[in-house]
Design a protein around this motif. Structure first.
Motif, mmCIF file in Angstrom:
data_model
loop_
_atom_site.group_PDB
_atom_site.id
_atom_site.type_symbol
_atom_site.label_atom_id
_atom_site.label_comp_id
_atom_site.label_asym_id
_atom_site.label_seq_id
_atom_site.Cartn_x
_atom_site.Cartn_y
_atom_site.Cartn_z
ATOM 1 N N ARG A 106 0.988 -3.967 11.848
ATOM 2 C CA ARG A 106 0.437 -3.058 10.856
ATOM 3 C C ARG A 106 0.164 -1.709 11.497
ATOM 4 O O ARG A 106 -0.673 -1.591 12.387
ATOM 5 N N ARG A 149 -2.553 4.347 9.007
ATOM 6 C CA ARG A 149 -2.256 5.078 7.777
ATOM 7 C C ARG A 149 -1.391 6.301 8.097
ATOM 8 O O ARG A 149 -1.685 7.025 9.044
ATOM 9 N N ASP A 196 0.832 -1.196 0.000
ATOM 10 C CA ASP A 196 0.000 0.000 0.000
ATOM 11 C C ASP A 196 0.871 1.252 0.000
ATOM 12 O O ASP A 196 1.993 1.227 0.466
ATOM 13 N N GLN A 225 1.218 1.610 5.573
ATOM 14 C CA GLN A 225 0.702 0.630 6.531
ATOM 15 C C GLN A 225 1.492 -0.667 6.398
ATOM 16 O O GLN A 225 1.544 -1.471 7.309
ATOM 17 N N ASP A 238 0.166 3.905 1.728
ATOM 18 C CA ASP A 238 -0.004 4.708 2.941
ATOM 19 C C ASP A 238 0.937 4.306 4.078
ATOM 20 O O ASP A 238 0.720 4.681 5.219
HETATM 21 MG MG MG Z 1 -4.396 1.680 4.167
#
Ligand code: MG
Ligand code: UDP
Length: 327
Positions: free
Chosen positions: A198, A201, A95, A99, A97
């Protein structure tokens, strides 16, 4: 031109807030990684300054390749396009962002070197996500696992490394409605996991509103299971047994006890219940028929607008070419 060892595939949709941070992290990461690497950004029809920013970055950084869609085609299609264009011996999807921390890719590469074809990131802790997202994701993946005949690892997203032979295999799956993590599980080969935390964001907002999440879930289930279609047969069977029982009971009531009741309530309840069940089952049929229709049309999955730092043609070499066999 030789293949890069590693490709990072990063779909981006309206990510202007996060791009500068991503660029910084990537630069640090590419320096420590010290392997021939390319980064393939797929601009999925962003309406903000994302593409402009990517253009600027790609100008000074030849390792950044950019594929810009003609419009928003969705996250799963963007990943697919990235895999079509990525040329690395190993390809990592992540991703934009942050993450999915780039540093975890180092562990993935290590596993790949040990001989694994797919190394997926398994989420250990998920910080800073809404409880709604966490709960719905948990329920969905358990439900999904119970319904589909293939084994899909729990608590994993699309953050994963794939060897070239897996990427080539994936290119051969031409389905219109794509649930990439399920397709990778279906392909098989040697798969393993690395655990990671994780993060939330890094900036901006989620690009997965409820509507997109629902579509994603429906695509996942309909692509891998026909159990919902069978449900109507099971339900039909169950209801037939019940109604035979009821008929017997009605006869006994009539002939033995002479107690025939007007029974308006019972009939109205059963009719409306049956009507509801029928509509629901027709709805499920529609979900599948609609997808068959879209598949049969055979439209291209995506349309490419701009391309930066790479050829317009997807990477079409396959494993038949001995020079391409992954080392
Ligand atoms: Mg995300
Ligand atoms: N994304 C995309 N197209 C879309 C929606 C999302 O390319 O239609 C990208 C987005 O830019 C991000 C990734 O897919 O890189 C995951 O999206 P997001 O982080 O918003 O999802 P979440 O983590 O909230 O599930």
């Amino acid at each position: 031109m030789g293949r890069p060892t590693l490709s990072l595939v990063i779909p981006v949709f309206n990510e202007q807030e996060v791009l500068p941070m991503l660029h910084e992290r990537l630069q640090g990461f590419l320096a420590t990684l010290n392997l021939p690497t390319e980064v393939v950004f797929i601009n999925d029809g962003s309406k903000d300054r994302t593409f402009e920013m990517l253009q600027k970055l790609a100008k000074d950084e030849p390792r950044y390749k950019v594929l810009s869609f003609a419009r928003n085609f969705g996250h799963q299609v963007a990943i697919t396009a990235g895999l079509d264009y990525a040329r690395g011996e190993a390809v990592v999807v992540m991703d934009a962002d942050l993450q999915d921390p780039p540093e975890v890719v180092l562990q993935m590469v290590e596993k790949w070197r040990e001989g694994f074809d797919v190394v997926y990131g398994r989420r250990q802790h998920r910080e800073a996500e809404t409880w709604f997202k966490l709960v719905t994701a948990k329920i969905f993946y358990r439900f999904f696992a119970a319904m589909v005949p293939i084994e899909v690892p729990l608590d994993t997203g699309d953050f994963r490394l794939m060897s070239r032979r897996v990427v080539v295999a994936l290119r051969a799956l031409k389905e219109t409605h794509r649930f990439v993590r399920g397709m990778v599980a279906w392909i098989g080969f040697n798969q393993t996991a690395v655990l990671y935390d994780r993060a939330g964001r890094a900036a901006g907002e989620t690009k997965y509103p409820l509507k997109k999440m629902l579509k994603f879930a429906a695509d996942g289930i309909t692509s891998f299971s026909i159990l919902p279609l069978r449900a109507s047969s099971y339900l039909g069977l169950l209801i037939s047994v019940l109604s035979v029982g009821m008929a017997v009971w009605a006869m006994i009531a009539h002939f033995v006890y002479h107690a025939t009741v007007p029974g308006w309530t019972a009939s109205i309840v059963t009719t409306s219940l049956l009507a509801a069940v029928q509509l629901m089952m027709i709805g499920i049929l529609g979900e599948y028929v609609g997808r068959i229709y879209e598949q049969v049309k055979g439209r291209p999955l995506y349309l490419v607008g701009e391309v930066l730092n790479m050829s317009r043609n997807a990477d079409n070499d396959d494993l038949d070419d001995p020079a391409d066999t992954p080392s």
